[in-house]
Design a protein around this motif. Structure first.
Motif, PDB file in Angstrom:
ATOM      1  N   UNK A  17       0.796  -1.222   0.000  1.00 60.32           N
ATOM      2  CA  UNK A  17       0.000   0.000   0.000  1.00 60.32           C
ATOM      3  C   UNK A  17       0.832   1.277   0.000  1.00 60.32           C
ATOM      4  N   UNK A  18       2.031   1.229   0.581  1.00 58.93           N
ATOM      5  CA  UNK A  18       2.851   2.435   0.682  1.00 58.93           C
ATOM      6  C   UNK A  18       4.272   2.111   0.238  1.00 58.93           C
ATOM      7  N   UNK A  19       5.096   3.136   0.163  1.00 60.79           N
ATOM      8  CA  UNK A  19       6.496   2.948  -0.243  1.00 60.79           C
ATOM      9  C   UNK A  19       7.208   2.019   0.738  1.00 60.79           C
ATOM     10  N   UNK A  20       8.118   1.175   0.236  1.00 59.73           N
ATOM     11  CA  UNK A  20       8.778   0.196   1.113  1.00 59.73           C
ATOM     12  C   UNK A  20       9.534   0.804   2.293  1.00 59.73           C
ATOM     13  N   UNK A  21      10.197   1.921   2.097  1.00 59.54           N
ATOM     14  CA  UNK A  21      10.966   2.493   3.212  1.00 59.54           C
ATOM     15  C   UNK A  21      10.040   3.047   4.293  1.00 59.54           C
ATOM     16  N   UNK A  22       8.885   3.568   3.895  1.00 63.04           N
ATOM     17  CA  UNK A  22       7.906   4.035   4.891  1.00 63.04           C
ATOM     18  C   UNK A  22       7.303   2.829   5.611  1.00 63.04           C
ATOM     19  N   UNK A  23       7.042   1.762   4.870  1.00 61.10           N
ATOM     20  CA  UNK A  23       6.507   0.536   5.479  1.00 61.10           C
ATOM     21  C   UNK A  23       7.483  -0.014   6.515  1.00 61.10           C
ATOM     22  N   UNK A  24       8.783   0.056   6.219  1.00 61.05           N
ATOM     23  CA  UNK A  24       9.793  -0.426   7.165  1.00 61.05           C
ATOM     24  C   UNK A  24       9.785   0.401   8.448  1.00 61.05           C
ATOM     25  N   UNK A  25       9.695   1.710   8.314  1.00 63.33           N
ATOM     26  CA  UNK A  25       9.678   2.584   9.502  1.00 63.33           C
ATOM     27  C   UNK A  25       8.437   2.308  10.342  1.00 63.33           C
ATOM     28  N   UNK A  26       7.272   2.196   9.698  1.00 64.62           N
ATOM     29  CA  UNK A  26       6.037   1.932  10.430  1.00 64.62           C
ATOM     30  C   UNK A  26       6.087   0.562  11.107  1.00 64.62           C
ATOM     31  N   UNK A  27       6.645  -0.434  10.407  1.00 63.81           N
ATOM     32  CA  UNK A  27       6.763  -1.778  10.976  1.00 63.81           C
ATOM     33  C   UNK A  27       7.645  -1.765  12.221  1.00 63.81           C
ATOM     34  N   UNK A  28       8.776  -1.095  12.143  1.00 67.39           N
ATOM     35  CA  UNK A  28       9.672  -1.004  13.305  1.00 67.39           C
ATOM     36  C   UNK A  28       8.969  -0.295  14.461  1.00 67.39           C
ATOM     37  N   UNK A  29       8.221   0.757  14.152  1.00 71.55           N
ATOM     38  CA  UNK A  29       7.501   1.484  15.208  1.00 71.55           C
ATOM     39  C   UNK A  29       6.444   0.591  15.863  1.00 71.55           C
ATOM     40  N   UNK A  30       5.680  -0.111  15.051  1.00 71.80           N
ATOM     41  CA  UNK A  30       4.634  -0.990  15.606  1.00 71.80           C
ATOM     42  C   UNK A  30       5.261  -2.074  16.482  1.00 71.80           C
ATOM     43  N   UNK A  31       6.300  -2.728  15.993  1.00 69.77           N
ATOM     44  CA  UNK A  31       6.939  -3.797  16.761  1.00 69.77           C
ATOM     45  C   UNK A  31       7.539  -3.263  18.057  1.00 69.77           C
ATOM     46  N   UNK A  32       8.161  -2.094  17.985  1.00 72.06           N
ATOM     47  CA  UNK A  32       8.770  -1.516  19.195  1.00 72.06           C
ATOM     48  C   UNK A  32       7.709  -1.183  20.227  1.00 72.06           C
ATOM     49  N   UNK A  33       6.612  -0.583  19.795  1.00 78.68           N
ATOM     50  CA  UNK A  33       5.560  -0.211  20.743  1.00 78.68           C
ATOM     51  C   UNK A  33       4.904  -1.452  21.347  1.00 78.68           C
TER      52      UNK A  33
END
Length: 140
Positions: A17-33
């Motif tokens: 749905x979104x650019x891969x680098x943005x998806x990576x940042x969001x994924x890291x944020x979700x996992x960290x939280x």
């Protein structure tokens, strides 16, 4: 290890749905939280601070739902890979059949045109030979 696997599937689903680098940042944020919320829940006593306890649980639940939503795309692709492959092959076959039908129609039109030109040329040659024979006969 589970967090890494979960992160991969979340990243894979988000990258649709979104650019891969943005998806990576969001994924890291979700996992960290989620990891932080899990540690918070472990350290909070239910009776000591109920509002904080409920808010941490709600945040953890909300992020888990987002993670599951985007992870579903990877699981769906793995479980339905054969069906997806068959449907893609069928689409390609259909496109090829449509293309070949268009080629056959075009080929038929070209052959009709060439046959009409050949018949006209045959008629012209026959008339020319007939005139030549008539002219030869008259001259004798």
């Amino acid at each position: 290890m589970l967090s890494v696997a979960s992160g991969f599937t979340t990243y894979y689903g988000l990258s649709h749905f979104i650019l891969p680098w943005i998806a990576l940042i969001i994924t890291i944020a979700i996992q960290s939280i989620i990891v932080i919320c899990s540690l918070e829940v472990a350290g909070i006593h239910w009776k000591a601070n109920r509002l904080r306890y409920l808010s941490v649980w709600c945040l953890c639940w909300s992020l888990s739902q987002h993670q599951l939503l985007f992870s579903y795309f990877k699981f769906y692709e793995v479980s339905q890979s054969e069906t997806i492959r068959i449907s893609r092959i069928n689409e390609v076959r259909k496109d090829v059949d449509t293309y070949l039908a268009a080629i056959l129609i075009t080929k038929g039109d070209i052959l009709k045109q060439q046959n009409s030109e050949l018949e006209k040329a045959t008629t012209d040659v026959t008339q020319a030979l007939f005139r030549n024979a008539c002219n030869k006969f008259r001259s004798e």
